[in-house]
Design a protein around this motif. Structure first.
Motif, PDB file in Angstrom:
ATOM      1  N   ARG A 148       0.817  -1.214   0.000  1.00 18.65           N
ATOM      2  CA  ARG A 148       0.000   0.000   0.000  1.00 18.65           C
ATOM      3  C   ARG A 148       0.853   1.267   0.000  1.00 18.65           C
ATOM      4  N   THR A 149       1.927   1.206  -0.762  1.00 15.29           N
ATOM      5  CA  THR A 149       2.839   2.342  -0.899  1.00 15.29           C
ATOM      6  C   THR A 149       2.663   2.956  -2.281  1.00 15.29           C
ATOM      7  N   PRO A 150       2.392   4.248  -2.367  1.00 15.20           N
ATOM      8  CA  PRO A 150       2.255   4.860  -3.693  1.00 15.20           C
ATOM      9  C   PRO A 150       3.567   4.782  -4.471  1.00 15.20           C
ATOM     10  N   TYR A 151       3.445   4.589  -5.759  1.00 18.95           N
ATOM     11  CA  TYR A 151       4.651   4.457  -6.577  1.00 18.95           C
ATOM     12  C   TYR A 151       4.427   5.091  -7.947  1.00 18.95           C
ATOM     13  N   ILE A 152       5.548   5.495  -8.543  1.00 15.65           N
ATOM     14  CA  ILE A 152       5.554   6.065  -9.892  1.00 15.65           C
ATOM     15  C   ILE A 152       6.417   5.167 -10.757  1.00 15.65           C
ATOM     16  N   ILE A 153       5.882   4.729 -11.882  1.00 11.93           N
ATOM     17  CA  ILE A 153       6.718   3.946 -12.789  1.00 11.93           C
ATOM     18  C   ILE A 153       7.104   4.804 -13.990  1.00 11.93           C
ATOM     19  N   ASN A 154       8.284   4.525 -14.522  1.00 14.20           N
ATOM     20  CA  ASN A 154       8.791   5.228 -15.692  1.00 14.20           C
ATOM     21  C   ASN A 154       9.141   4.177 -16.738  1.00 14.20           C
ATOM     22  N   VAL A 155       8.365   4.140 -17.811  1.00 13.29           N
ATOM     23  CA  VAL A 155       8.604   3.166 -18.883  1.00 13.29           C
ATOM     24  C   VAL A 155       9.724   3.724 -19.757  1.00 13.29           C
ATOM     25  N   THR A 156      10.938   3.290 -19.477  1.00 12.86           N
ATOM     26  CA  THR A 156      12.135   3.820 -20.145  1.00 12.86           C
ATOM     27  C   THR A 156      12.392   3.118 -21.472  1.00 12.86           C
ATOM     28  N   GLY A 157      11.331   2.669 -22.111  1.00 11.82           N
ATOM     29  CA  GLY A 157      11.439   1.874 -23.327  1.00 11.82           C
ATOM     30  C   GLY A 157      11.000   0.447 -23.029  1.00 11.82           C
ATOM     31  N   LEU A 158      10.574  -0.259 -24.044  1.00 14.16           N
ATOM     32  CA  LEU A 158      10.090  -1.629 -23.842  1.00 14.16           C
ATOM     33  C   LEU A 158      11.218  -2.646 -23.862  1.00 14.16           C
ATOM     34  N   GLY A 159      12.405  -2.258 -24.286  1.00  8.64           N
ATOM     35  CA  GLY A 159      13.551  -3.152 -24.253  1.00  8.64           C
ATOM     36  C   GLY A 159      13.423  -4.331 -25.204  1.00  8.64           C
ATOM     37  N   SER A 160      14.288  -5.317 -25.009  1.00  7.19           N
ATOM     38  CA  SER A 160      14.322  -6.477 -25.907  1.00  7.19           C
ATOM     39  C   SER A 160      13.286  -7.532 -25.548  1.00  7.19           C
ATOM     40  N   ALA A 161      12.780  -7.500 -24.317  1.00  6.07           N
ATOM     41  CA  ALA A 161      11.856  -8.549 -23.873  1.00  6.07           C
ATOM     42  C   ALA A 161      10.597  -8.606 -24.731  1.00  6.07           C
ATOM     43  N   PHE A 162      10.120  -7.454 -25.188  1.00  8.49           N
ATOM     44  CA  PHE A 162       8.897  -7.414 -25.994  1.00  8.49           C
ATOM     45  C   PHE A 162       9.113  -7.930 -27.417  1.00  8.49           C
ATOM     46  N   ASN A 163      10.385  -8.161 -27.783  1.00  5.52           N
ATOM     47  CA  ASN A 163      10.687  -8.684 -29.121  1.00  5.52           C
ATOM     48  C   ASN A 163      10.882 -10.194 -29.136  1.00  5.52           C
ATOM     49  N   ARG A 164      10.901 -10.827 -27.960  1.00  5.72           N
ATOM     50  CA  ARG A 164      11.270 -12.244 -27.906  1.00  5.72           C
ATOM     51  C   ARG A 164      10.242 -13.138 -28.596  1.00  5.72           C
ATOM     52  N   ASN A 165       9.013 -13.085 -28.162  1.00  2.49           N
ATOM     53  CA  ASN A 165       7.931 -13.769 -28.866  1.00  2.49           C
ATOM     54  C   ASN A 165       6.596 -13.199 -28.397  1.00  2.49           C
ATOM     55  N   ARG A 166       5.547 -13.555 -29.100  1.00  5.07           N
ATOM     56  CA  ARG A 166       4.240 -12.948 -28.825  1.00  5.07           C
ATOM     57  C   ARG A 166       3.709 -13.301 -27.451  1.00  5.07           C
ATOM     58  N   ILE A 167       3.962 -14.507 -27.000  1.00  5.28           N
ATOM     59  CA  ILE A 167       3.438 -14.925 -25.690  1.00  5.28           C
ATOM     60  C   ILE A 167       4.091 -14.105 -24.578  1.00  5.28           C
ATOM     61  N   ILE A 168       5.424 -13.984 -24.632  1.00  7.78           N
ATOM     62  CA  ILE A 168       6.129 -13.188 -23.618  1.00  7.78           C
ATOM     63  C   ILE A 168       5.658 -11.735 -23.667  1.00  7.78           C
ATOM     64  N   ALA A 169       5.536 -11.189 -24.875  1.00 11.38           N
ATOM     65  CA  ALA A 169       5.082  -9.799 -25.016  1.00 11.38           C
ATOM     66  C   ALA A 169       3.676  -9.627 -24.436  1.00 11.38           C
ATOM     67  N   TRP A 170       2.801 -10.600 -24.667  1.00 11.83           N
ATOM     68  CA  TRP A 170       1.427 -10.528 -24.151  1.00 11.83           C
ATOM     69  C   TRP A 170       1.422 -10.567 -22.627  1.00 11.83           C
ATOM     70  N   VAL A 171       2.212 -11.469 -22.043  1.00 15.13           N
ATOM     71  CA  VAL A 171       2.287 -11.590 -20.580  1.00 15.13           C
ATOM     72  C   VAL A 171       2.836 -10.301 -19.967  1.00 15.13           C
ATOM     73  N   LEU A 172       3.908  -9.773 -20.568  1.00 12.06           N
ATOM     74  CA  LEU A 172       4.512  -8.551 -20.042  1.00 12.06           C
ATOM     75  C   LEU A 172       3.557  -7.368 -20.134  1.00 12.06           C
ATOM     76  N   LYS A 173       2.816  -7.300 -21.225  1.00 15.08           N
ATOM     77  CA  LYS A 173       1.852  -6.203 -21.371  1.00 15.08           C
ATOM     78  C   LYS A 173       0.780  -6.291 -20.295  1.00 15.08           C
ATOM     79  N   LYS A 174       0.262  -7.510 -20.031  1.00 12.59           N
ATOM     80  CA  LYS A 174      -0.752  -7.691 -18.992  1.00 12.59           C
ATOM     81  C   LYS A 174      -0.203  -7.302 -17.622  1.00 12.59           C
ATOM     82  N   MET A 175       1.045  -7.725 -17.333  1.00 14.03           N
ATOM     83  CA  MET A 175       1.667  -7.368 -16.053  1.00 14.03           C
ATOM     84  C   MET A 175       1.842  -5.861 -15.938  1.00 14.03           C
ATOM     85  N   TYR A 176       2.305  -5.246 -17.013  1.00 12.66           N
ATOM     86  CA  TYR A 176       2.506  -3.797 -17.003  1.00 12.66           C
ATOM     87  C   TYR A 176       1.193  -3.064 -16.743  1.00 12.66           C
TER      88      TYR A 176
END
Length: 373
Positions: free
Chosen positions: A115-143
């Motif tokens: 219950r701590t307020p936080y600020i996220i900074n998306v400093t780019g999507l990096g290489s993880a989103f290029n690995r495959n569609r399943i990983i990209a989909w999971v990461l997007k949902k988590m984000y």
């Protein structure tokens, strides 16, 4: 809540992500009366325990974390999550500032649980989103889970903002001008004397940053008089032997990791950044432009924003060494005064749109909103 009782925790993925690109923010927070804690893996780029030394110099606290930036080893990920959980529990910060993908995802989820307020900074999507569609989909949902629970979410370019925007259920979102650049520290450098035209690659030596295209260009111009290709940056293992061989053959000069890149920018005519990596806004291009050097980069989001094509540099398609060679030829063919003028146009652009004070002011405004609550 008052400033004097407010502890702010910054979590990043390496020394550079916290103390190089957020130095001025940390110093400003301390000046404003906040108690600042920083946490990241030490020694990721041969920093040699500089985290603790720099924290003492700035007047903040430093906690070392263990994290593999690219590995998805489950055991290592669990260990990192446990560390961050213990850290938040021990410090009890009133605000957590998060940078880069793993701190954003794990730090965001854990901050929410505490219950701590936080600020996220998306400093780019990096290489993880290029690995495959399943990983990209999971990461997007988590984000999206992390974004929708955040006090505020910052993006660094419009492409990333649009990628997530329709699924974000609150309005506490803004696009920043990247990490910004300290235009006083990266001041306008005098142009070097001499007949050599020097092209500089100053980024991590990895495929997605465009090193292949740069090396192909260097080979093409090998026998051209008074043309040099210089590389500085942390080198991935798979390129070490190749760079050594190319240096022996006279194709390139490899300088290794340079802590203060201003000296190599000063001796260069043009910075080449043929990246197709998912950048936020390229710090390489911001620093080069701030120092008054022309740039050649790609049409990739995070790179193209720093170029006014034809004025301060050239934009080429990604993964296209032929177009890179053509752009380099164009730059070689213009006279010295035109080269200097292109660099000065880049300086004007960053002064107008990418000054780091713009980023700092946005953070202070958002943190102030949290303090008032």
């Amino acid at each position: 809540m008052c400033k004097e009782s407010t502890r702010i925790l910054l979590i990043g993925n390496c020394y550079y992500s916290v103390f190089r690109f957020r130095k001025e923010l940390i110093q400003r927070l301390i000046k404003e009366g906040y108690e600042v804690w920083t946490a990241f893996p030490n020694g990721e780029h041969d920093e040699q325990e500089r985290g603790e030394e720099t924290a003492k110099e700035y007047g903040c606290h430093f906690i070392e974390l263990s994290m593999s930036r690219r590995s998805m080893n489950v055991i290592n990920e669990i260990k990192y999550i446990v560390q961050v959980n213990k850290l938040i529990k021990a410090i009890c910060p009133q605000m957590v500032l998060l940078y880069t993908i793993k701190p954003n995802l794990y730090g965001g989820l854990l901050s929410h649980l505490h219950r701590t307020p936080y600020i996220i900074n998306v400093t780019g999507l990096g290489s993880a989103f290029n690995r495959n569609r399943i990983i990209a989909w999971v990461l997007k949902k988590m984000y999206l889970v992390v974004m929708n629970s955040s006090f505020y979410t910052f993006f660094q370019n419009e492409h990333d903002h649009e990628y997530f925007n329709e699924n974000i259920n609150h309005r506490n979102v803004k696009v920043l001008p990247g990490s910004g650049v300290n235009t006083e520290e990266y001041y306008l450098q005098p142009y070097h004397d001499g007949d050599v035209v020097r092209f500089l690659y100053m980024s991590r030596v990895m495929k997605e940053k465009g090193i292949e295209e740069f090396l192909q260009a260097a080979s093409y111009f090998k026998d051209y008089p008074n043309i040099e290709f210089v590389i500085c940056g942390d080198c991935e293992e798979c390129y070490e032997e190749r760079l050594q061989q190319l240096e022996k053959e006279g194709n390139v000069h490899y300088l290794g990791q340079i802590s203060d890149v201003r000296c190599v920018i000063k001796d260069s005519d043009c910075i080449v950044h043929p990246s197709y990596y998912n950048e936020g806004i390229s710090n390489v291009l911001l620093e080069a432009s701030s120092c008054g050097r022309a740039i050649i980069t790609t049409e990739k989001s995070g790179c193209k924003e720093v170029v006014d094509a034809g004025k301060n540099g050239f934009v080429i398609p990604t993964r296209d060494s032929h177009e890179l060679i053509k752009a380099i030829k164009r730059f070689i063919d213009i006279d010295r005064e035109q080269k200097i003028a292109m660099g000065r146009e880049g300086r004007k652009l960053v002064e107008k749109s990418f000054d780091r004070n713009k980023v700092i002011n946005e953070y202070l405004k958002v943190i102030g909103m949290a303090v008032q609550q």
